[in-house]
Write an enzyme that holds these catalytic residues in place. Structure first.
Site, PDB file in Angstrom:
ATOM      1  N   HIS A  51       0.254 -12.264   1.497  1.00  0.00           N
ATOM      2  CA  HIS A  51      -0.519 -11.317   0.712  1.00  0.00           C
ATOM      3  C   HIS A  51      -0.594 -11.720  -0.760  1.00  0.00           C
ATOM      4  O   HIS A  51       0.411 -11.737  -1.463  1.00  0.00           O
ATOM      5  CB  HIS A  51       0.128  -9.934   0.829  1.00  0.00           C
ATOM      6  CG  HIS A  51      -0.771  -8.806   0.431  1.00  0.00           C
ATOM      7  ND1 HIS A  51      -0.320  -7.509   0.300  1.00  0.00           N
ATOM      8  CD2 HIS A  51      -2.104  -8.768   0.142  1.00  0.00           C
ATOM      9  CE1 HIS A  51      -1.337  -6.728  -0.037  1.00  0.00           C
ATOM     10  NE2 HIS A  51      -2.423  -7.465  -0.154  1.00  0.00           N
ATOM     11  N   TYR A  97       0.827  -1.198   0.000  1.00  0.00           N
ATOM     12  CA  TYR A  97       0.000   0.000   0.000  1.00  0.00           C
ATOM     13  C   TYR A  97       0.869   1.257   0.000  1.00  0.00           C
ATOM     14  O   TYR A  97       1.461   1.633   0.995  1.00  0.00           O
ATOM     15  CB  TYR A  97      -0.932   0.019   1.206  1.00  0.00           C
ATOM     16  CG  TYR A  97      -1.826  -1.195   1.337  1.00  0.00           C
ATOM     17  CD1 TYR A  97      -2.200  -1.948   0.229  1.00  0.00           C
ATOM     18  CD2 TYR A  97      -2.304  -1.606   2.584  1.00  0.00           C
ATOM     19  CE1 TYR A  97      -3.027  -3.053   0.347  1.00  0.00           C
ATOM     20  CE2 TYR A  97      -3.126  -2.700   2.712  1.00  0.00           C
ATOM     21  CZ  TYR A  97      -3.480  -3.427   1.597  1.00  0.00           C
ATOM     22  OH  TYR A  97      -4.289  -4.539   1.727  1.00  0.00           O
TER      23      TYR A  97
END
Length: 334
Positions: free
Chosen positions: A144, A60
């Site tokens: 992830h 992010y």
């Protein structure tokens, strides 16, 4: 004064999360820039509302989300909050200039992402995240998006997370993905404490109901649900709405509009129903709220406690907008 939000433990771990979690992707410039002051204010608004679970990732904003979250939480008592971050993408310095919009973030392209689900890569990723977050431990570490790295994730990355959990570097472990099939395998074939499933258990799509959620309920594994608005379609269904980060298919837009007509006939915003829906399943422990500003946080929290009558869910089912086998939330009176 913070509001008391119910908490629950993740699987068999001692890690506790609030029923609502703060998703910190947006404060890292998801799709458009967010300044530092706005980002910190968003985290503070979540804190003021009683949210104590914060989810981030190196992906992010090329580490910006972790840095901002670390800065916002730095003055909070460490044992009073839970932080989740992720492994699988290492950040390597990049000197070519430009921005990161190709990956969805309006930030300078100071680094490049390198997929790495090796044991060494997992440990390095956690060490880097600890530095960016300014923490001494990670409460929840998730693999992830290992979609294209399945076997390495199971045979190298997952055992590395187990070792880190045993060492106390991380408190709980799991995986976070936009699909339910591989998450179901993690639940059945490993000893994960929790999984984060984005977009696959919402008012519009319940594919996780067929594999992941029954498996998690049987194993006592906690499920955190993200993407409850399906990237915007359930927040405000319009012709230009997105679904799974692309233009919404006409048939799904039509369903979302029909849902909105029903919820608004009860004076209930569609997004309030979207936030409440996942809690109908007993395996769901928390719902992740992504927000880029204090105003968005406060709106989401208001929606999360909006009274919703059982008749609304019944009507959605009668109109064929929810299948007969979908578990419905208990009536919430506010």
């Amino acid at each position: 004064m913070a509001t008391a939000i119910p908490t629950a433990r993740l699987g068999g771990s001692t890690v506790e999360v609030t029923r609502l979690s703060f998703g910190a992707a947006s404060i890292a410039g998801l799709y458009r820039p967010v300044d530092e002051e706005t980002a910190i204010a968003a985290v503070q608004a979540a804190w003021d509302a009683g949210i104590r679970m914060f989810d981030t990732a190196p992906h992010y904003g090329l580490g910006l989300s972790e840095r901002r979250l670390g800065a916002a939480l730095h003055d909070k008592p460490r044992d009073s909050f839970t932080v989740s971050t992720k492994v699988g993408r290492l950040l390597e310095p990049h000197h070519g200039g430009g921005n990161d919009l190709a990956h969805g973030f309006a930030v300078p392209a100071t680094h490049r992402r390198v997929w790495d689900f090796s044991a060494d890569g997992v440990r390095r990723s956690i060490e880097d995240s600890l530095a960016r977050l300014r923490l001494d431990r990670i409460d929840l570490a998730l693999l992830h998006d290992p979609d294209d790295h399945e076997e390495q994730a199971f045979h190298e990355a997952y055992p590395a997370l187990e070792r880190l959990r045993a060492e106390g570097v991380v408190g709980a472990i799991g995986a976070g993905m936009n699909q339910s099939r591989m998450l179901s395998r993690f639940v059945t074939d490993t000893d994960v404490d929790a999984v984060l499933c984005a977009g696959r258990y919402t008012l519009l799509e319940q594919s996780a109901l067929h594999d992941l959620l029954p498996a998690a309920a049987a194993r006592g594994t906690s499920v955190i649900i993200g993407g409850v608005f399906n990237s915007g379609l359930l927040a405000d269904p319009r012709p230009d709405s997105t679904y799974n980060y692309a233009a919404a298919p006409v048939e799904l837009l039509d369903r979302a509009v029909r849902m909105r007509l029903i919820t608004e006939s009860y004076q209930i915003p569609l997004r309030a129903a979207a936030l409440a829906f996942p809690f109908g399943h007993p395996a769901v422990t928390s719902v992740l709220l992504g927000a880029r500003s204090a105003a968005e946080v406060r709106d989401a929290v208001r929606m999360s406690v909006h009274p919703i009558p059982g008749e609304l869910w019944d009507e959605l089912r009668v109109e064929g907008l929810l299948a007969a086998n979908v578990p419905l939330p208990t009536v919430r009176k506010g």
